[in-house]
Scaffold this motif. Structure first.
Motif, PDB file in Angstrom:
ATOM      1  N   GLU A 101      35.462  71.219 -25.339  1.00 16.45           N
ATOM      2  CA  GLU A 101      36.114  70.782 -26.576  1.00 16.45           C
ATOM      3  C   GLU A 101      36.383  69.290 -26.527  1.00 16.45           C
ATOM      4  O   GLU A 101      35.985  68.549 -27.422  1.00 16.45           O
ATOM      5  CB  GLU A 101      37.445  71.507 -26.775  1.00 16.45           C
ATOM      6  N   GLU A 102      37.124  68.847 -25.515  1.00 14.46           N
ATOM      7  CA  GLU A 102      37.511  67.437 -25.462  1.00 14.46           C
ATOM      8  C   GLU A 102      36.322  66.565 -25.061  1.00 14.46           C
ATOM      9  O   GLU A 102      35.439  67.003 -24.322  1.00 14.46           O
ATOM     10  CB  GLU A 102      38.630  67.236 -24.436  1.00 14.46           C
ATOM     11  N   PRO A 103      36.287  65.320 -25.525  1.00 15.67           N
ATOM     12  CA  PRO A 103      35.301  64.358 -25.029  1.00 15.67           C
ATOM     13  C   PRO A 103      35.808  63.785 -23.695  1.00 15.67           C
ATOM     14  O   PRO A 103      36.486  62.762 -23.653  1.00 15.67           O
ATOM     15  CB  PRO A 103      35.259  63.302 -26.133  1.00 15.67           C
ATOM     16  N   ARG A 104      35.471  64.434 -22.616  1.00 17.25           N
ATOM     17  CA  ARG A 104      36.130  64.169 -21.330  1.00 17.25           C
ATOM     18  C   ARG A 104      35.926  62.739 -20.852  1.00 17.25           C
ATOM     19  O   ARG A 104      36.836  62.123 -20.318  1.00 17.25           O
ATOM     20  CB  ARG A 104      35.596  65.151 -20.279  1.00 17.25           C
ATOM     21  N   LYS A 105      34.736  62.185 -21.026  1.00 23.74           N
ATOM     22  CA  LYS A 105      34.493  60.810 -20.601  1.00 23.74           C
ATOM     23  C   LYS A 105      35.390  59.847 -21.371  1.00 23.74           C
ATOM     24  O   LYS A 105      35.989  58.935 -20.793  1.00 23.74           O
ATOM     25  CB  LYS A 105      33.020  60.450 -20.802  1.00 23.74           C
ATOM     26  N   THR A 106      35.480  60.033 -22.684  1.00 25.00           N
ATOM     27  CA  THR A 106      36.343  59.190 -23.502  1.00 25.00           C
ATOM     28  C   THR A 106      37.773  59.222 -22.988  1.00 25.00           C
ATOM     29  O   THR A 106      38.425  58.171 -22.834  1.00 25.00           O
ATOM     30  CB  THR A 106      36.308  59.663 -24.972  1.00 25.00           C
ATOM     31  N   GLU A 107      38.288  60.419 -22.716  1.00 28.28           N
ATOM     32  CA  GLU A 107      39.682  60.544 -22.303  1.00 28.28           C
ATOM     33  C   GLU A 107      39.909  59.987 -20.902  1.00 28.28           C
ATOM     34  O   GLU A 107      40.945  59.363 -20.630  1.00 28.28           O
ATOM     35  CB  GLU A 107      40.124  62.001 -22.392  1.00 28.28           C
ATOM     36  N   LEU A 108      38.961  60.187 -19.999  1.00 26.24           N
ATOM     37  CA  LEU A 108      39.096  59.602 -18.659  1.00 26.24           C
ATOM     38  C   LEU A 108      39.079  58.084 -18.709  1.00 26.24           C
ATOM     39  O   LEU A 108      39.827  57.418 -17.997  1.00 26.24           O
ATOM     40  CB  LEU A 108      37.973  60.107 -17.750  1.00 26.24           C
ATOM     41  N   ALA A 109      38.214  57.518 -19.547  1.00 25.88           N
ATOM     42  CA  ALA A 109      38.159  56.061 -19.680  1.00 25.88           C
ATOM     43  C   ALA A 109      39.450  55.526 -20.282  1.00 25.88           C
ATOM     44  O   ALA A 109      39.954  54.469 -19.867  1.00 25.88           O
ATOM     45  CB  ALA A 109      36.960  55.646 -20.524  1.00 25.88           C
ATOM     46  N   ARG A 110      39.998  56.236 -21.271  1.00 28.92           N
ATOM     47  CA  ARG A 110      41.284  55.818 -21.832  1.00 28.92           C
ATOM     48  C   ARG A 110      42.365  55.796 -20.763  1.00 28.92           C
ATOM     49  O   ARG A 110      43.120  54.816 -20.630  1.00 28.92           O
ATOM     50  CB  ARG A 110      41.699  56.774 -22.967  1.00 28.92           C
ATOM     51  N   ILE A 111      42.451  56.858 -20.003  1.00 26.34           N
ATOM     52  CA  ILE A 111      43.474  56.924 -18.953  1.00 26.34           C
ATOM     53  C   ILE A 111      43.230  55.857 -17.893  1.00 26.34           C
ATOM     54  O   ILE A 111      44.178  55.270 -17.345  1.00 26.34           O
ATOM     55  CB  ILE A 111      43.511  58.336 -18.339  1.00 26.34           C
ATOM     56  N   ALA A 112      41.965  55.568 -17.614  1.00 24.75           N
ATOM     57  CA  ALA A 112      41.652  54.510 -16.649  1.00 24.75           C
ATOM     58  C   ALA A 112      42.179  53.156 -17.117  1.00 24.75           C
ATOM     59  O   ALA A 112      42.707  52.369 -16.324  1.00 24.75           O
ATOM     60  CB  ALA A 112      40.143  54.446 -16.408  1.00 24.75           C
ATOM     61  N   TYR A 113      42.024  52.847 -18.414  1.00 25.25           N
ATOM     62  CA  TYR A 113      42.601  51.614 -18.961  1.00 25.25           C
ATOM     63  C   TYR A 113      44.110  51.614 -18.774  1.00 25.25           C
ATOM     64  O   TYR A 113      44.711  50.608 -18.383  1.00 25.25           O
ATOM     65  CB  TYR A 113      42.278  51.497 -20.454  1.00 25.25           C
ATOM     66  N   GLN A 114      44.748  52.738 -19.082  1.00 30.18           N
ATOM     67  CA  GLN A 114      46.199  52.822 -18.955  1.00 30.18           C
ATOM     68  C   GLN A 114      46.645  52.640 -17.501  1.00 30.18           C
ATOM     69  O   GLN A 114      47.656  51.976 -17.241  1.00 30.18           O
ATOM     70  CB  GLN A 114      46.689  54.168 -19.485  1.00 30.18           C
ATOM     71  N   MET A 115      45.908  53.224 -16.583  1.00 31.03           N
ATOM     72  CA  MET A 115      46.243  53.065 -15.163  1.00 31.03           C
ATOM     73  C   MET A 115      46.125  51.600 -14.752  1.00 31.03           C
ATOM     74  O   MET A 115      46.958  51.076 -13.994  1.00 31.03           O
ATOM     75  CB  MET A 115      45.327  53.936 -14.308  1.00 31.03           C
TER      76      MET A 115
ATOM     77  N   PRO B 281      31.135  52.609 -10.293  1.00 32.15           N
ATOM     78  CA  PRO B 281      32.350  52.310 -11.064  1.00 32.15           C
ATOM     79  C   PRO B 281      32.071  51.768 -12.457  1.00 32.15           C
ATOM     80  O   PRO B 281      32.833  52.035 -13.398  1.00 32.15           O
ATOM     81  CB  PRO B 281      33.070  51.278 -10.183  1.00 32.15           C
ATOM     82  N   TYR B 282      30.976  50.994 -12.626  1.00 35.26           N
ATOM     83  CA  TYR B 282      30.723  50.389 -13.936  1.00 35.26           C
ATOM     84  C   TYR B 282      30.350  51.417 -14.992  1.00 35.26           C
ATOM     85  O   TYR B 282      30.352  51.120 -16.187  1.00 35.26           O
ATOM     86  CB  TYR B 282      29.650  49.300 -13.847  1.00 35.26           C
ATOM     87  N   HIS B 283      30.054  52.661 -14.585  1.00 35.83           N
ATOM     88  CA  HIS B 283      29.758  53.701 -15.569  1.00 35.83           C
ATOM     89  C   HIS B 283      30.987  54.134 -16.353  1.00 35.83           C
ATOM     90  O   HIS B 283      30.877  54.974 -17.256  1.00 35.83           O
ATOM     91  CB  HIS B 283      29.113  54.913 -14.887  1.00 35.83           C
ATOM     92  N   VAL B 284      32.133  53.564 -16.039  1.00 29.55           N
ATOM     93  CA  VAL B 284      33.319  53.789 -16.870  1.00 29.55           C
ATOM     94  C   VAL B 284      33.032  53.385 -18.315  1.00 29.55           C
ATOM     95  O   VAL B 284      33.624  53.928 -19.249  1.00 29.55           O
ATOM     96  CB  VAL B 284      34.539  53.024 -16.310  1.00 29.55           C
ATOM     97  N   LEU B 285      32.126  52.424 -18.503  1.00 29.38           N
ATOM     98  CA  LEU B 285      31.665  52.043 -19.834  1.00 29.38           C
ATOM     99  C   LEU B 285      30.163  52.232 -19.900  1.00 29.38           C
ATOM    100  O   LEU B 285      29.449  51.904 -18.950  1.00 29.38           O
ATOM    101  CB  LEU B 285      32.030  50.584 -20.138  1.00 29.38           C
ATOM    102  N   TRP B 286      29.693  52.755 -20.989  1.00 29.23           N
ATOM    103  CA  TRP B 286      28.261  52.930 -21.182  1.00 29.23           C
ATOM    104  C   TRP B 286      27.615  51.599 -21.564  1.00 29.23           C
ATOM    105  O   TRP B 286      28.280  50.699 -22.099  1.00 29.23           O
ATOM    106  CB  TRP B 286      28.007  53.946 -22.287  1.00 29.23           C
TER     107      TRP B 286
END
Length: 611
Positions: free
Chosen positions: A506-520, A570-575
Motif C-alpha cells: 500500500e505505502e510507497p515505502r521508498k518515498t517514506e524511507l527517504a522522507r524519514i532519512a531527511y528528518q533524521m 547510499p546515493y540510491h536514496v534519490l533516484w
C-alpha cells in the motif's frame, strides 16, 4: 518508452475525459495543444471541474494498476522486497550497475523510475490547469470554487511530495504553461515543501470532511499535510494535523466484522478490511483516500491490480518437485486449483525475510495468521499435479522445500522467485478478467487512518514523547490482535516495522524511507548509534543504513541463479533524474543527483520558487 516524454500528446479536454492511458507522447516541457475542447469550454461549470479532478484521481490510480505495477519499484528500493525476476538481465537487481540517468528507467520489465517522473509531472500539470482556471469561473459560487481549488491543491501537493522524496531537489512549475518552457531551474526541496504546506493549510479550511469514495476529502488533506509537516521537521504541526483527522469523528479504525464475508466465522476484520467490495462501503470508516477500479464500469482498468501475479511466488509451472523427484505443480487443476485460490504468481515483487518473517513478533497478529488464511506459506500449498495420482504418495500433500537428505526440491534452484511467504489477505483480488487469477479490478487504499496513527507516532518520537508514540502504535497493533508494546520498545525502527506489517503493498515505502532519512539528517537523531547530516545526504543516510540493516539481499550481495548480485549504494536514496529530461531543458539548469553521472556540473539550487 522515452524518459523525456513526460506528458502525453492529448488535448487538455481529452486528458480530462479520462484518456490518460492512450495516445502518443511529447516532451514534458511542451504545452498541450488546444483543440475544439479548450479549457475555456471545459472549465465553465462545477461538473467540468469535477471531471478534471476525477482525471487527477485516475493518474494517482495507475501506480497500482499500470503495466508492471509501478508500486513494486517503490518496494524494491526498501527493506520490504527485492526484484524477483531472474530469467533475464536488466530488472533492478544490481542497482549500482543498472540505475543510471541514461538507463531504461520506464519499463514494465526493469523498473518504473521514469514512470514516476512522467506521471508526477502529468499530475502537477493537470492540477495547475484547474488551479489557474478556477478564479475565472465566476458563474460558480465562491465556496464551491474554494472546494475545487483545495482539491486541486491536494493533487498538486501529492505529486510534489512524492517527487521531492523520490528525486530530491527538482524543477518546479506552479502555473499552467501556455507556451514552451526550456529554462527550468532546480529548486530546493524545502522551498517546494513550504509551498505545498501553505496550499494544504488552505485546503484544510475549505475541503469537506466527507466525500464520495475516490474523491478528495479533508481527511486525505490532513493526512498529506501531516506528512509534509513531518518532512519539514514541524512536529507539533504534524501532530495537530493528524489530531484533526483522528479526532474529527468521521473516521475510525475498523475493529468489528463488516462487509461481504462478515458471516464467515473463519475470517476476521483484517480480511474484511481488504476485500474489494468492502473498500467502498459507506460504513468503512477507515478509508481516507482511495482510487476506484470496479469491473464493469467504463473507467475500469483492463489489467486490474495484477497483485497476485506480481507479488505471489512463481510456484505453479515446472518449478516444484516432490520428494520422490516428480513434477509436483500444475496450473488450472480442478481438485486443487491453487492458481484460483492464490493466483498465478511470477514472483516479481519478492518479499524479503525481514518483511515476511522477522517483523512478525506476536503469534496473535491477525495480519500474519495462517489459520484463517490471511497469511500464506509455501508449506500450506499442496502438490496438485494429477500425474502423481497412483504413482506418488505426495499428491495432495504439503509442499516440502527439501527432501529427507537435504536436497533442494526447486527444480531451477531459484528459491528467490519461487519460495517465500506472502500476505494473502492483501494480495488476493478475485479476477473477473483472467483464468488463472492474476489479481482483478478493485478499489485501492491510498491513505488509511491506520497510517495516520503511525505518522503521529513518528512525530511524537521525534519530539521525544515515547509514551504518546507507543499509544499510537498500539492502536494499530491491538486492532490486529497483538499485545501492546511497552514504551521502552518504541523507536523509529519499531514504528517502521509496524508500517511494514500494516501497509505492505500500500505505502510507497521508498518515498517514506527517504522522507524519514531527511528528518533524521535534520534532527540529529541517531540510528544504531550513527547520526547524519543534510550536507552529505547522498553519501551517508538513514535510508541506506536501514536497508542494509534489514534487507539481507543487498546487505550480503546475494547472487541470483543468473549470477547477478543484489547491490545498492547510499546515493540510491534519490533516484536519477532521467537524462533526456535534463537535455531537453536547453536554456536552463536541471541538476543531477549526487552519485550519478552528470552531477559534476550541478549549480546551486534555488532557495525559493520563482513562479
Amino acid at each position: 518508452m522515452n524518459n523525456n516524454n513526460i506528458f502525453r500528446k492529448l488535448t487538455i479536454a481529452s486528458v480530462f475525459l479520462l484518456a490518460i492511458n492512450t495516445g502518443c507522447k511529447e516532451s514534458w516541457l511542451e504545452p498541450q495543444p488546444l483543440s475544439f475542447f479548450t479549457p475555456e469550454n471545459t472549465f465553465t461549470s462545477e461538473g467540468g471541474f469535477n471531471s478534471a479532478l476525477a482525471s487527477c484521481g485516475l493518474n494517482v490510480r495507475d501506480e497500482f494498476y499500470a503495466d508492471g505495477s509501478p508500486i513494486i519499484t517503490e518496494l524494491l528500493f526498501s527493506e520490504m522486497a527485492v526484484e524477483g525476476t531472474t530469467d533475464k538481465f536488466g530488472p533492478a537487481v544490481d542497482l549500482n550497475v543498472l540505475i543510471t540517468p541514461d538507463a531504461n528507467l520506464n519499463s514494465a520489465d526493469f523498473n518504473r523510475i521514469g514512470w514516476y517522473w512522467e506521471r508526477g509531472w502529468l499530475g502537477i500539470r493537470l492540477a495547475n490547469t484547474i488551479i489557474d482556471r478556477v478564479p475565472q469561473a465566476t458563474a460558480i459560487k465562491e465556496d464551491v470554487r474554494n472546494i475545487i481549488l483545495g482539491k486541486a491543491y491536494f493533487y498538486r501537493a501529492y505529486h510534489y511530495y512524492r517527487l521531492v522524496h523520490q528525486f530530491g531537489d527538482i524543477p518546479t512549475t506552479f502555473k499552467e504553461l501556455a507556451e514552451p518552457k526550456l529554462d527550468f531551474t532546480t529548486v530546493k526541496r524545502e522551498a517546494i515543501l513550504q509551498k505545498i504546506k501553505a496550499d494544504l493549510d488552505f485546503a484544510m479550511k475549505v475541503v469537506p470532511w466527507t466525500s464520495s469514495k475516490g474523491d478528495v476529502n479533508r481527511g486525505a488533506v490532513g493526512h498529506l499535510l501531516t506528512k509534509v509537516n513531518l518532512a519539514l521537521g514541524l512536529y507539533d504541526e504534524a501532530i495537530a494535523a493528524a489530531d484533526q483527522v483522528i479526532n474529527n469523528g468521521a473516521y475510525k479504525l475498523m475493529t468489528s466484522r463488516f462487509g461481504v464475508d462478515a458471516g464467515n466465522a473463519n475470517k476476521n476484520v483484517i480480511w474484511d478490511l481488504h476485500r474489494p467490495a468492502n473498500k467502498f462501503l459507506a460504513n468503512n470508516t477507515e478509508v481516507l483516500f482511495s482510487v476506484i477500479d470496479r469491473y464493469g464500469l467504463p473507467s475500469a482498468t483492463t489489467t486490474g491490480t495484477t497483485s497476485m501475479r506480481q507479488a505471489v511466488p512463481f510456484f505453479s509451472v515446472n518449478t516444484i518437485l516432490t520428494p520422490d523427484g516428480r513434477q509436483g505443480m500444475v496450473p488450472n487443476q480442478v481438485e486443487f486449483d491453487l492458481t484460483t485460490l492464490y493466483g498465478r504468481g511470477i514472483g516479481r515483487c519478492r518479499a524479503t525475510p525481514y518483511s515476511s518473517k522477522d517483523i512478525w513478533d506476536d503469534d496473535k497478529d491477525l495480519r500474519h495468521d495462517t489459520k484463517s488464511g490471511n497469511w500464506m506459506t509455501m508449506e500450506k500449498l499442496v502438490y496438485n499435479n494429477p500425474a502423481l495420482k497412483g504413482v506418488s504418495p505426495w499428491y495432495g500433500k504439503p509442499l516440502q522445500l527439501r527432501d529427507a537428505n537435504g536436497k533442494l526440491l526447486v527444480s531451477t534452484g531459484d528459491t528467490i522467485r519461487t519460495w517465500y511467504d506472502w500476505p494473502h489477505y492483501k494480495l488476493y483480488i478475485e479476477d473477473q478478467i483472467r483464468v488463472p487469477y492474476q489479481g482483478g479490478n478493485s478499489d485501492w487504499y491510498i491513505f488509511r487512518l491506520a497510517e495516520t496513527y503511525l505518522l503521529r507516532a513518528e512525530a511524537h518520537w521525534f519530539k521525544g514523547n515515547l509514551a504518546a508514540a507507543a499509544d499510537d502504535v498500539n492502536r494499530v497493533r491491538t486492532r490486529a490482535g497483538c499485545s501492546p508494546y511497552p514504551v521502552s520498545k518504541i523507536d523509529i525502527g519499531t514504528i517502521l516495522d509496524e508500517r511494514g506489517r500494516e501497509l505492505y503493498y500500500e505505502e510507497p515505502r521508498k518515498t517514506e524511507l527517504a522522507r524519514i532519512a531527511y528528518q533524521m539528517a535534520k534532527s540529529g537523531k541517531s540510528y544504531n548509534g550513527k547520526t547524519y547530516s543534510v550536507s552529505n545526504f547522498s553519501g551517508s543516510n538513514f535510508f541506506y543504513d536501514r536497508i542494509m540493516d534489514k534487507n539481507i539481499f543487498y546487505k550480503n550481495r546475494v547472487r541470483n541463479v543468473r549470477g547477478d548480485s543484489y547491490t545498492m549504494s547510499p546515493y540510491h536514496v534519490l533516484w536519477p533524474i532521467p537524462r533526456p529530461a535534463i537535455l531537453a531543458n536547453s536554456l536552463g539548469q536541471i541538476n543531477q543527483n549526487i552519485g550519478y553521472a552528470g552531477s559534476e556540473t550541478n549549480k546551486p539550487a534555488l532557495d525559493q520558487i520563482t513562479e
